[in-house]
Design a protein around this motif. Structure first.
Motif, short mmCIF file in Angstrom:
data_model
loop_
_atom_site.label_atom_id
_atom_site.label_comp_id
_atom_site.label_asym_id
_atom_site.label_seq_id
_atom_site.Cartn_x
_atom_site.Cartn_y
_atom_site.Cartn_z
N ASN A 36 52.52 -16.82 88.86
CA ASN A 36 53.70 -17.37 89.52
C ASN A 36 54.19 -16.53 90.70
O ASN A 36 54.75 -17.07 91.65
CB ASN A 36 54.84 -17.53 88.51
N SER A 37 54.00 -15.22 90.62
CA SER A 37 54.44 -14.36 91.72
C SER A 37 53.82 -12.98 91.56
O SER A 37 53.33 -12.63 90.49
CB SER A 37 55.97 -14.25 91.78
N GLU A 39 55.03 -9.00 92.53
CA GLU A 39 55.99 -8.05 93.09
C GLU A 39 55.23 -6.82 93.58
O GLU A 39 54.27 -6.38 92.95
CB GLU A 39 57.01 -7.64 92.03
N LEU A 73 50.23 -16.85 98.90
CA LEU A 73 51.59 -16.63 98.43
C LEU A 73 52.59 -16.77 99.57
O LEU A 73 52.27 -16.51 100.73
CB LEU A 73 51.69 -15.24 97.81
N THR A 88 59.04 -9.71 96.37
CA THR A 88 58.34 -10.69 95.56
C THR A 88 57.65 -11.72 96.44
O THR A 88 58.29 -12.41 97.24
CB THR A 88 59.31 -11.40 94.60
N THR A 90 55.64 -15.21 96.32
CA THR A 90 55.73 -16.32 95.38
C THR A 90 54.55 -17.28 95.51
O THR A 90 54.17 -17.64 96.63
CB THR A 90 57.04 -17.09 95.60
#
Length: 274
Positions: A36-37, A39, A73, A88, A90
């Protein structure tokens, strides 16, 4: 899924004027995972336009190098610089599908030089934070190459690792289950007998010719249904016994029409030959 953001950051930063890639490996969940992401800890970021000058992707592993892009992303918004800020990146809606037991790369590809003083945080701790999913790990060295270059990346000289956290979900493996009644049952997207080109959620039916024959003297349609069901259950391991029992003969008797026996009266799902 996995993180090393809780590890001790090394003093100083890597100058942020190159392309960077950090490998990670997924766990063994049979259903795979959805990313989902990601960092990433950036130690210093003085260029307020930095995130318009880079592309962040998840890439396949190609013999130890970042390979084919499996997902791009969305970059975060710039925040006022301070030491070791987490940003982050995403994934698109629906996430990025990751296979089990597979190595991928999180890659930052600079498309223009950053202005000011910019640096990426790093750690020399070859370990993952507590709470990481079973079997997941982060590679023990990042890779880099000069901006606007192509080709292979070089391993970091000092065993440093980029500080990242992979966020996602553990997917449930879908397998043909036991069938009850005459309703449909769900099969996985890679089911061996699924017709090609069907989108997820599409209903379909299968039609086959038995490899053996029998006489047509019985008066009860159930006799013929049992015959084809026995063939279906013996024909392929992808069909469980209870689901094989849902097949019906395309045939009729004096009292039962073929279309009624096979529930093919009117408009319904597409039927495919095996």
């Amino acid at each position: 899924m996995v993180s090393n953001l809780g590890q001790t950051a090394r003093a100083g930063t890597i100058t942020f004027q190159n392309d960077f890639a950090q490998s990670f490996t997924t766990g063994g969940n049979a259903g795979g995972y959805t990313l989902n992401s990601v960092e990433m800890t950036i130690g210093r970021l003085n260029d307020s336009d930095a995130f318009t000058k880079l592309t962040a992707t998840i890439r396949e592993n190609n013999s130890g190098q970042p390979g084919t892009v499996v997902g791009t992303l969305t970059n975060p918004a710039y925040a006022q610089t301070d030491n070791n800020r987490n940003y982050t990146f995403t994934a698109p809606q629906g996430g990025i599908a990751l296979d089990a037991g597979t190595t991928y790369f999180f890659m930052i590809d600079l498309t223009a030089a950053l202005s000011g003083r910019n640096g990426i945080a790093r750690t020399v701790a070859h370990g993952e934070d507590a709470g990481s999913a079973t079997g997941w790990n982060i590679g023990n060295a990042y890779k880099f190459r000069l901006m606007n270059k192509t080709g292979d990346l070089t391993d970091s000289f000092d065993g440093n690792i980029l500080m990242i956290r992979i966020n996602g979900t553990i997917d449930t493996a879908t397998t043909p289950g036991e069938c009850t009644g005459d309703g449909p049952y769900e099969v996985p997207s890679d089911w061996a007998l699924k017709p090609s080109g069907l989108a997820a959620g599409t209903n379909f039916r299968l039609l086959f010719v038995t490899s053996t024959t029998r006489n047509a003297q019985a008066t009860d349609i159930a006799t013929y249904n049992t015959f084809v069901q026995t063939s279906a259950k013996a024909g392929h391991s992808a069909i469980t016994d209870s689901c094989g029992d849902l097949f019906k003969v395309v045939g009729s008797t004096a009292t039962v029409d073929a279309r009624d026996n096979t529930s093919t009266t009117g408009t319904g799902e597409a039927i495919y030959w095996l």
